[in-house]
Design a protein around this motif. Structure first.
Motif, short mmCIF file in Angstrom:
data_model
loop_
_atom_site.label_atom_id
_atom_site.label_comp_id
_atom_site.label_asym_id
_atom_site.label_seq_id
_atom_site.Cartn_x
_atom_site.Cartn_y
_atom_site.Cartn_z
N ILE A 219 -29.02 -29.20 27.20
CA ILE A 219 -28.71 -29.87 26.24
C ILE A 219 -28.76 -29.04 24.93
N LEU A 220 -27.84 -28.55 24.04
CA LEU A 220 -27.65 -27.41 22.58
C LEU A 220 -27.77 -28.95 21.49
N GLU A 221 -28.06 -28.10 20.65
CA GLU A 221 -27.59 -28.27 18.67
C GLU A 221 -26.95 -26.74 18.51
N VAL A 222 -26.03 -27.55 17.64
CA VAL A 222 -25.26 -26.26 17.27
C VAL A 222 -25.42 -25.82 15.92
N PRO A 223 -25.07 -25.24 15.09
CA PRO A 223 -25.84 -24.61 13.62
C PRO A 223 -23.94 -25.32 13.10
#
Length: 334
Positions: A121-125
């Motif tokens: 799970i990634l958080e985007v800019p």
């Protein structure tokens, strides 16, 4: 050309920070209840070993995945990518063709194991929305197809809006979604089941995935169910929708969320249902009420496979065993 110019303008006026934006790893974990890697397996072409599946969840379209252990094509879904990797994989590189973020080189804590499903799970800019801007600009650049149609043809086509009462071609309902032209869309039925139904009432069917996993088009899930012998008695939630007539089906989870969890759509639909003698949708947040979707979930509890439903009491989606009882609302496309 417009795509290139837009990117250059963002680089020039958005500042040099555009290329400095980085993905942030929120979590990485093994999903022990997710059976997708086993149900939809892939094998390594070299040795035939079963692959691992990495669900990469990131709210950015058209991401590019690189790595010598990747097997086959990467599948893109709603904010999620399915990346199959050979057993023993240790690294995965994630990039974007429009430079929404700098490439991320992620090293797995342990080598991946075959037949297991993982979630990254990634958080985007902040510049993630650039992809949407590019798409909007490209759509505007396309010549309008209506310009080539005779004026009479265009004027006769009704333009629909969300909340409109629909009663044509033997179908009656309320419009909850329309395409860009406004001439095609989807309606929700005037009624809903008076009692709750199981997604599946057959014990054997409750324990297996049948491939009804489409998240955006419930008609495709309905087609899968119809191919099962005796489906009318084994799948009561689907049967209720089919009994309304040709073209009606149990909505996919993303279709269901539009008219249940979107406040504006929910209110417009309910207003029209009340005005035309229909059964209003359950009120949001505060009422213990579940609506079934037609979309299977890869999760299982106690040996029973799950499907997605919407919980109106708190306004979220959840997995429910197929033998759980839920209310049913049908939809149809026009």
């Amino acid at each position: 050309m417009r795509r290139i110019l837009l990117l250059l303008s963002l680089l020039l006026f958005g500042g040099a920070t555009l290329l400095a934006q980085e993905l942030t790893v929120k979590t990485f974990e093994q999903r022990t209840r997710d059976l997708t890697a086993k149900v939809k397996p892939r094998t390594a072409p070299v040795n035939g070993d079963p692959c691992a599946l990495v669900r990469v969840q990131v709210a950015a379209p058209n991401c590019v995945f690189e790595g010598s252990y990747i097997v086959g094509e990467v599948e893109q879904g709603f904010g999620e990518y399915l990346v199959y990797m050979a057993k023993g994989a240790r690294n995965l590189r994630i990039a974007h063709p429009d430079f929404l973020f700098t490439p991320l080189d992620f090293t797995f804590p342990e080598p991946l194991e075959g037949n297991l499903t993982y979630a990254l799970i990634l958080e985007v800019p902040v510049y993630t929305h650039y992809a949407e801007i590019v798409e909007q600009q490209s759509q505007r650049a396309k010549p309008s197809t209506t310009q080539t149609l005779p004026a009479k043809t265009v004027s006769q086509a009704k333009v629909w809006q969300v909340g409109d009462y629909y009663n044509e071609n033997g179908k009656e309902g309320v419009v909850f979604w329309v395409d860009e032209s406004g001439r095609h869309g989807k309606i929700v039925s005037m009624t809903e089941s008076s009692s709750r139904f199981q997604w599946s009432s057959d014990k054997k069917e409750q324990r297996r995935l049948i491939g009804a996993d489409n998240k955006t088009d419930g008609a495709k899930n309905m087609a899968v169910v119809r191919k099962i012998y005796g489906w009318q008695s084994k799948y009561p939630a689907f049967r209720w929708c089919a009994d309304l007539g040709e073209g009606w089906y149990l909505p996919a989870i993303e279709e269901l969320k539009i008219f249940t969890l979107d406040d504006a759509v929910h209110n417009k639909v309910n207003r029209t249902l009340s005005q035309h003698g229909g059964k209003p949708l359950a009120k949001m947040r505060g009422v213990y009420w579940y609506y079934w979707s037609s979309t299977e979930s890869p999760y299982e509890y106690g040996g029973y496979v799950c499907a997605w439903l919407v919980n109106m009491s708190n306004g979220d989606t959840r997995n429910g065993n197929k033998h759980v009882n839920g209310y049913v609302r049908a939809v149809s496309a026009f």
